[in-house]
Design a protein around this motif. Structure first.
Motif, short mmCIF file in Angstrom:
data_model
loop_
_atom_site.label_atom_id
_atom_site.label_comp_id
_atom_site.label_asym_id
_atom_site.label_seq_id
_atom_site.Cartn_x
_atom_site.Cartn_y
_atom_site.Cartn_z
N SER A 48 0.82 -1.20 -0.13
CA SER A 48 -0.02 -0.22 0.04
C SER A 48 1.11 1.36 -0.09
O SER A 48 0.48 2.22 -0.46
N ARG A 49 2.06 1.22 0.48
CA ARG A 49 2.89 2.46 0.57
C ARG A 49 3.52 2.68 -0.95
O ARG A 49 3.87 3.65 -1.28
N LEU A 50 3.63 1.59 -1.61
CA LEU A 50 4.33 1.67 -2.83
C LEU A 50 3.35 2.07 -4.12
O LEU A 50 3.77 2.57 -4.95
N SER A 51 2.07 1.89 -3.71
CA SER A 51 1.09 2.45 -4.72
C SER A 51 0.16 3.58 -4.17
O SER A 51 0.10 3.84 -3.00
N LYS A 52 0.02 4.45 -5.36
CA LYS A 52 -0.83 5.54 -4.90
C LYS A 52 -2.20 5.34 -4.83
O LYS A 52 -2.84 6.26 -4.70
N LEU A 53 -2.81 4.35 -5.75
CA LEU A 53 -4.16 3.81 -5.99
C LEU A 53 -4.46 3.02 -4.57
O LEU A 53 -3.96 2.33 -3.92
N PRO A 54 -5.92 2.92 -3.95
CA PRO A 54 -6.23 2.21 -2.94
C PRO A 54 -6.51 0.88 -3.25
O PRO A 54 -7.34 0.48 -4.12
N LEU A 55 -5.67 -0.07 -2.84
CA LEU A 55 -5.62 -1.29 -3.15
C LEU A 55 -6.99 -2.24 -2.73
O LEU A 55 -7.37 -3.01 -3.59
N ALA A 56 -7.63 -1.80 -1.75
CA ALA A 56 -8.98 -2.53 -1.30
C ALA A 56 -10.04 -2.40 -2.56
O ALA A 56 -10.69 -3.11 -2.92
N ARG A 57 -9.95 -1.01 -3.17
CA ARG A 57 -11.10 -0.79 -4.22
C ARG A 57 -10.59 -1.27 -5.44
O ARG A 57 -11.62 -1.81 -6.03
N ILE A 58 -9.26 -1.51 -5.94
CA ILE A 58 -8.79 -2.16 -6.86
C ILE A 58 -9.25 -3.55 -6.85
O ILE A 58 -9.90 -4.22 -8.05
N LYS A 59 -8.96 -4.31 -5.64
CA LYS A 59 -9.31 -5.71 -5.42
C LYS A 59 -11.08 -5.82 -5.55
O LYS A 59 -11.39 -6.85 -6.17
N ALA A 60 -11.67 -4.80 -5.16
CA ALA A 60 -13.04 -5.00 -5.22
C ALA A 60 -13.70 -4.87 -6.75
O ALA A 60 -14.37 -5.68 -7.06
N LEU A 61 -12.92 -4.09 -7.40
CA LEU A 61 -13.20 -4.04 -9.04
C LEU A 61 -12.83 -5.25 -9.74
O LEU A 61 -13.45 -5.57 -10.49
N MET A 62 -11.75 -5.73 -9.15
CA MET A 62 -11.27 -7.05 -9.87
C MET A 62 -12.29 -8.15 -9.58
O MET A 62 -12.61 -8.90 -10.32
N LYS A 63 -12.68 -8.31 -8.20
CA LYS A 63 -13.68 -9.19 -7.99
C LYS A 63 -15.16 -9.13 -8.84
O LYS A 63 -16.09 -10.13 -8.83
N ASP A 65 -15.44 -8.79 -11.56
CA ASP A 65 -15.32 -9.76 -13.04
C ASP A 65 -15.70 -11.51 -12.52
O ASP A 65 -15.17 -11.92 -11.65
N PRO A 66 -16.70 -11.93 -13.34
CA PRO A 66 -17.45 -13.41 -12.67
C PRO A 66 -16.18 -14.16 -12.82
O PRO A 66 -16.14 -15.18 -12.43
N ASP A 67 -15.07 -13.92 -13.83
CA ASP A 67 -13.92 -14.95 -13.79
C ASP A 67 -12.87 -15.01 -12.67
O ASP A 67 -12.24 -15.85 -12.78
N VAL A 68 -13.02 -13.94 -12.16
CA VAL A 68 -11.98 -13.79 -10.74
C VAL A 68 -12.69 -14.30 -9.48
O VAL A 68 -13.82 -13.42 -9.04
N SER A 69 -12.19 -15.24 -8.60
CA SER A 69 -12.95 -15.53 -7.56
C SER A 69 -11.79 -15.06 -6.40
O SER A 69 -12.44 -14.86 -5.41
N LEU A 70 -10.63 -15.36 -6.72
CA LEU A 70 -9.59 -14.88 -5.64
C LEU A 70 -8.63 -13.81 -6.50
O LEU A 70 -8.26 -14.12 -7.47
N ALA A 71 -8.24 -12.88 -5.45
CA ALA A 71 -7.24 -12.22 -6.21
C ALA A 71 -5.93 -12.02 -4.80
O ALA A 71 -6.25 -11.52 -3.83
N SER A 72 -4.71 -12.30 -5.33
CA SER A 72 -3.75 -12.27 -4.44
C SER A 72 -3.21 -10.88 -4.17
O SER A 72 -3.49 -10.12 -4.97
N GLN A 73 -2.65 -10.44 -3.16
CA GLN A 73 -2.14 -9.28 -2.92
C GLN A 73 -0.94 -8.67 -3.93
O GLN A 73 -1.04 -7.59 -4.31
N GLU A 74 -0.27 -9.80 -4.45
CA GLU A 74 0.75 -9.28 -5.44
C GLU A 74 -0.05 -9.09 -6.62
O GLU A 74 0.19 -8.00 -7.25
N SER A 75 -1.19 -9.72 -7.11
CA SER A 75 -1.71 -9.65 -8.25
C SER A 75 -2.58 -8.20 -8.25
O SER A 75 -2.43 -7.31 -9.14
N VAL A 76 -3.07 -7.83 -7.10
CA VAL A 76 -3.79 -6.48 -7.06
C VAL A 76 -2.79 -5.44 -6.91
O VAL A 76 -3.05 -4.40 -7.69
#
Length: 129
Positions: A48-63, A65-76
């Motif tokens: 989270s310190r290395l990214s300027k965007l909110p990771l929790a929101r990005i993870k929610a956006l990734m989820k 997608d019906p093809d995405v069931s799990l998203a690791s911290q690294e992928s987010v």
């Protein structure tokens, strides 16, 4: 090819969002204590310190997608960094068109011009309509 322009823009520091030096030191001390307790020897920097965007929101956006069931911290984190780099790239290219119009503020027409002129942005044609 797009010409890149390096500019120095004034930076405004929001004192309400910035912590004091004392608060930062306390945060570092707590981080060191947690490393000592866990036995970690190397410096660990949360994504989270290395990214300027909110990771929790990005993870929610990734989820969404019906093809995405799990998203690791690294992928987010990778998606967040790729998004940051993409936004930075298109903004810099649009800035060239704003400067040609003797403006400092990006407008929609600057983004349209950058999308039309640069082949890398061809997939975006028609998205701002």
């Amino acid at each position: 090819m797009a010409a890149t322009v390096e500019t120095t823009l004034p930076v405004k520091i929001d004192s309400a969002r910035c912590g004091t030096e004392e608060e930062e030191n306390r945060g570092l001390e707590m981080e060191e204590k947690s490393q000592q307790q866990t036995g970690s020897t190397g410096p660990t920097v949360p994504h989270s310190r290395l990214s300027k965007l909110p990771l929790a929101r990005i993870k929610a956006l990734m989820k969404t997608d019906p093809d995405v069931s799990l998203a690791s911290q690294e992928s987010v984190f990778i998606i967040a960094k790729a998004t940051e780099l993409f936004v930075e790239m298109i903004a810099k290219d649009a800035l060239v068109y704003a400067q040609q119009g003797k403006r400092k503020t990006l407008q929609r027409k600057d983004l349209d011009n950058a999308i039309e002129a640069i082949d890398e942005f061809a997939f975006l044609e028609g998205t701002l309509d």
